[in-house]
Each structure stands twice: as C-alpha cells, then as structure tokens.
Motif scaffolding. Sequence first.
Motif, PDB file in Angstrom:
ATOM      1  N   GLY A   9      65.000 -20.016 103.130  1.00  0.00           N
ATOM      2  CA  GLY A   9      65.396 -19.653 101.777  1.00  0.00           C
ATOM      3  C   GLY A   9      66.116 -20.798 101.087  1.00  0.00           C
ATOM      4  O   GLY A   9      66.362 -21.853 101.666  1.00  0.00           O
ATOM      5  N   GLY A  10      66.448 -20.580  99.815  1.00  0.00           N
ATOM      6  CA  GLY A  10      67.176 -21.603  99.084  1.00  0.00           C
ATOM      7  C   GLY A  10      67.052 -21.446  97.591  1.00  0.00           C
ATOM      8  O   GLY A  10      66.610 -20.412  97.091  1.00  0.00           O
ATOM      9  N   GLY A  15      58.469 -22.267  89.037  1.00  0.00           N
ATOM     10  CA  GLY A  15      57.259 -23.042  89.236  1.00  0.00           C
ATOM     11  C   GLY A  15      57.210 -23.743  90.576  1.00  0.00           C
ATOM     12  O   GLY A  15      56.155 -24.262  90.966  1.00  0.00           O
ATOM     13  N   GLY A  16      58.326 -23.759  91.272  1.00  0.00           N
ATOM     14  CA  GLY A  16      58.392 -24.436  92.561  1.00  0.00           C
ATOM     15  C   GLY A  16      57.906 -23.566  93.700  1.00  0.00           C
ATOM     16  O   GLY A  16      57.399 -22.454  93.505  1.00  0.00           O
ATOM     17  N   SER A  17      58.067 -24.090  94.919  1.00  0.00           N
ATOM     18  CA  SER A  17      57.574 -23.419  96.121  1.00  0.00           C
ATOM     19  C   SER A  17      58.654 -23.379  97.199  1.00  0.00           C
ATOM     20  O   SER A  17      59.526 -24.244  97.252  1.00  0.00           O
ATOM     21  CB  SER A  17      56.351 -24.157  96.679  1.00  0.00           C
ATOM     22  OG  SER A  17      55.288 -24.173  95.749  1.00  0.00           O
ATOM     23  N   LEU A  18      58.548 -22.371  98.030  1.00  0.00           N
ATOM     24  CA  LEU A  18      59.378 -22.239  99.226  1.00  0.00           C
ATOM     25  C   LEU A  18      58.535 -21.625 100.330  1.00  0.00           C
ATOM     26  O   LEU A  18      57.594 -20.874 100.053  1.00  0.00           O
ATOM     27  CB  LEU A  18      60.596 -21.350  98.985  1.00  0.00           C
ATOM     28  CG  LEU A  18      61.788 -21.921  98.226  1.00  0.00           C
ATOM     29  CD1 LEU A  18      62.819 -20.811  97.997  1.00  0.00           C
ATOM     30  CD2 LEU A  18      62.427 -23.074  98.986  1.00  0.00           C
ATOM     31  N   ARG A  19      58.912 -21.926 101.572  1.00  0.00           N
ATOM     32  CA  ARG A  19      58.233 -21.318 102.713  1.00  0.00           C
ATOM     33  C   ARG A  19      59.273 -20.684 103.610  1.00  0.00           C
ATOM     34  O   ARG A  19      60.203 -21.353 104.077  1.00  0.00           O
ATOM     35  CB  ARG A  19      57.444 -22.363 103.494  1.00  0.00           C
ATOM     36  CG  ARG A  19      56.563 -21.766 104.589  1.00  0.00           C
ATOM     37  CD  ARG A  19      55.927 -22.843 105.407  1.00  0.00           C
ATOM     38  NE  ARG A  19      54.865 -22.346 106.272  1.00  0.00           N
ATOM     39  CZ  ARG A  19      54.655 -22.770 107.513  1.00  0.00           C
ATOM     40  NH1 ARG A  19      55.441 -23.689 108.036  1.00  0.00           N
ATOM     41  NH2 ARG A  19      53.645 -22.281 108.222  1.00  0.00           N
ATOM     42  N   LEU A  20      59.118 -19.397 103.854  1.00  0.00           N
ATOM     43  CA  LEU A  20      60.007 -18.658 104.744  1.00  0.00           C
ATOM     44  C   LEU A  20      59.351 -18.505 106.112  1.00  0.00           C
ATOM     45  O   LEU A  20      58.130 -18.373 106.206  1.00  0.00           O
ATOM     46  CB  LEU A  20      60.329 -17.284 104.176  1.00  0.00           C
ATOM     47  CG  LEU A  20      60.872 -17.217 102.748  1.00  0.00           C
ATOM     48  CD1 LEU A  20      61.196 -15.763 102.388  1.00  0.00           C
ATOM     49  CD2 LEU A  20      62.091 -18.090 102.585  1.00  0.00           C
ATOM     50  N   MET A  34      53.526  -7.286 110.780  1.00  0.00           N
ATOM     51  CA  MET A  34      54.643  -8.167 110.394  1.00  0.00           C
ATOM     52  C   MET A  34      54.656  -8.213 108.875  1.00  0.00           C
ATOM     53  O   MET A  34      53.594  -8.279 108.245  1.00  0.00           O
ATOM     54  CB  MET A  34      54.465  -9.568 110.964  1.00  0.00           C
ATOM     55  CG  MET A  34      54.205  -9.597 112.467  1.00  0.00           C
ATOM     56  SD  MET A  34      53.940 -11.270 113.111  1.00  0.00           S
ATOM     57  CE  MET A  34      55.642 -11.767 113.409  1.00  0.00           C
ATOM     58  N   GLY A  35      55.841  -8.170 108.294  1.00  0.00           N
ATOM     59  CA  GLY A  35      55.879  -8.130 106.837  1.00  0.00           C
ATOM     60  C   GLY A  35      57.137  -8.738 106.257  1.00  0.00           C
ATOM     61  O   GLY A  35      58.071  -9.094 106.981  1.00  0.00           O
ATOM     62  N   TRP A  36      57.100  -8.857 104.950  1.00  0.00           N
ATOM     63  CA  TRP A  36      58.246  -9.355 104.191  1.00  0.00           C
ATOM     64  C   TRP A  36      58.603  -8.347 103.105  1.00  0.00           C
ATOM     65  O   TRP A  36      57.713  -7.822 102.413  1.00  0.00           O
ATOM     66  CB  TRP A  36      57.922 -10.708 103.551  1.00  0.00           C
ATOM     67  CG  TRP A  36      57.797 -11.815 104.526  1.00  0.00           C
ATOM     68  CD1 TRP A  36      56.640 -12.271 105.113  1.00  0.00           C
ATOM     69  CD2 TRP A  36      58.857 -12.608 105.068  1.00  0.00           C
ATOM     70  NE1 TRP A  36      56.922 -13.299 105.983  1.00  0.00           N
ATOM     71  CE2 TRP A  36      58.274 -13.529 105.962  1.00  0.00           C
ATOM     72  CE3 TRP A  36      60.238 -12.652 104.878  1.00  0.00           C
ATOM     73  CZ2 TRP A  36      59.039 -14.467 106.675  1.00  0.00           C
ATOM     74  CZ3 TRP A  36      60.983 -13.576 105.568  1.00  0.00           C
ATOM     75  CH2 TRP A  36      60.381 -14.473 106.451  1.00  0.00           C
ATOM     76  N   TYR A  79      55.117 -16.128 108.526  1.00  0.00           N
ATOM     77  CA  TYR A  79      55.482 -17.057 107.466  1.00  0.00           C
ATOM     78  C   TYR A  79      55.183 -16.439 106.095  1.00  0.00           C
ATOM     79  O   TYR A  79      54.308 -15.587 105.965  1.00  0.00           O
ATOM     80  CB  TYR A  79      54.681 -18.362 107.593  1.00  0.00           C
ATOM     81  CG  TYR A  79      54.792 -19.021 108.941  1.00  0.00           C
ATOM     82  CD1 TYR A  79      53.829 -18.794 109.932  1.00  0.00           C
ATOM     83  CD2 TYR A  79      55.856 -19.864 109.237  1.00  0.00           C
ATOM     84  CE1 TYR A  79      53.923 -19.396 111.176  1.00  0.00           C
ATOM     85  CE2 TYR A  79      55.964 -20.465 110.481  1.00  0.00           C
ATOM     86  CZ  TYR A  79      54.993 -20.228 111.448  1.00  0.00           C
ATOM     87  OH  TYR A  79      55.105 -20.822 112.684  1.00  0.00           O
ATOM     88  N   LEU A  80      55.920 -16.901 105.106  1.00  0.00           N
ATOM     89  CA  LEU A  80      55.645 -16.506 103.738  1.00  0.00           C
ATOM     90  C   LEU A  80      55.679 -17.767 102.872  1.00  0.00           C
ATOM     91  O   LEU A  80      56.745 -18.351 102.672  1.00  0.00           O
ATOM     92  CB  LEU A  80      56.659 -15.491 103.215  1.00  0.00           C
ATOM     93  CG  LEU A  80      56.415 -15.003 101.788  1.00  0.00           C
ATOM     94  CD1 LEU A  80      55.082 -14.271 101.687  1.00  0.00           C
ATOM     95  CD2 LEU A  80      57.556 -14.094 101.328  1.00  0.00           C
ATOM     96  N   GLN A  81      54.512 -18.179 102.409  1.00  0.00           N
ATOM     97  CA  GLN A  81      54.420 -19.311 101.494  1.00  0.00           C
ATOM     98  C   GLN A  81      54.493 -18.763 100.073  1.00  0.00           C
ATOM     99  O   GLN A  81      53.651 -17.937  99.686  1.00  0.00           O
ATOM    100  CB  GLN A  81      53.112 -20.069 101.701  1.00  0.00           C
ATOM    101  CG  GLN A  81      52.910 -21.235 100.755  1.00  0.00           C
ATOM    102  CD  GLN A  81      53.904 -22.349 100.980  1.00  0.00           C
ATOM    103  OE1 GLN A  81      54.186 -22.734 102.111  1.00  0.00           O
ATOM    104  NE2 GLN A  81      54.453 -22.878  99.888  1.00  0.00           N
TER     105      GLN A  81
END
Length: 121
Positions: A9-10, A15-20, A34-36, A79-81
Amino acid sequence: QVQLVESGGGLVQAGGSLRLSCAASGNIFSVNAMGWYRQAPGKQRELVTIITRGGSTNYAESVKGRFTISRDNAKNTVYLQMNSLKAEDTAVYYCNVQGTYGFAHEEFNSWGQGTQVTVSS
C-alpha cells in the motif's frame, strides 16, 4: 493457524499504479478462494475482486478494466495490480483467503491486517 501478511500500500497520485501482495502461511493444506476487499472511511467493507483456485475471477464494476487479481499457488500468495487509480479508490485494502489447514483439514477463512491505499487527486 493461518496468518496473512499484506504489503504494497501507499500514497499515489491519481492515474498512478500500485501492486498489493498478500502471503498466507501456516500449516496450510489447500487454498481455495482468495480475494481483496476494501473499506473507505464511513463506509462498509466491500468486495473488490476474487479469484478461485482454478483462476476464475470476478470484479466489482467500479474496478473492472483497471484492477487485476492474480495468484501464485506455489507461494500461497495473491496479488492485486491497481492501475489508473482514482481518488475514490482510497481505502484500507484487506485480503481474504479461504482454504483448509492442519492434519484434520479444517476450514479457515483468514483476513489480512489491512494496508492503506491513498490516491491524491
């Protein structure tokens, strides 16, 4: 018992991206869905996306085309992109993992500790 550890997180601009990431550990026999999920301030926790052991996925309408869930069965990790992030994606994100553990193959339904995602507009 089964523990989940989330990371990734962060704070990001719109418009940006994060990967959890979310890794499950413990005396796991099998991992099924598995879920988010996410919870914004003052709102109920909602399902973001889920993936079955076979790889079938389901997404909330609000994230379709922007978020992608994936899993590594060998690592018991999901993972969550998240791409094209919007201010309304700001929330605490929780992973959820269901499966069986131990010699008796008891069922578990575990939650991660939550990771904050903040999208600035």
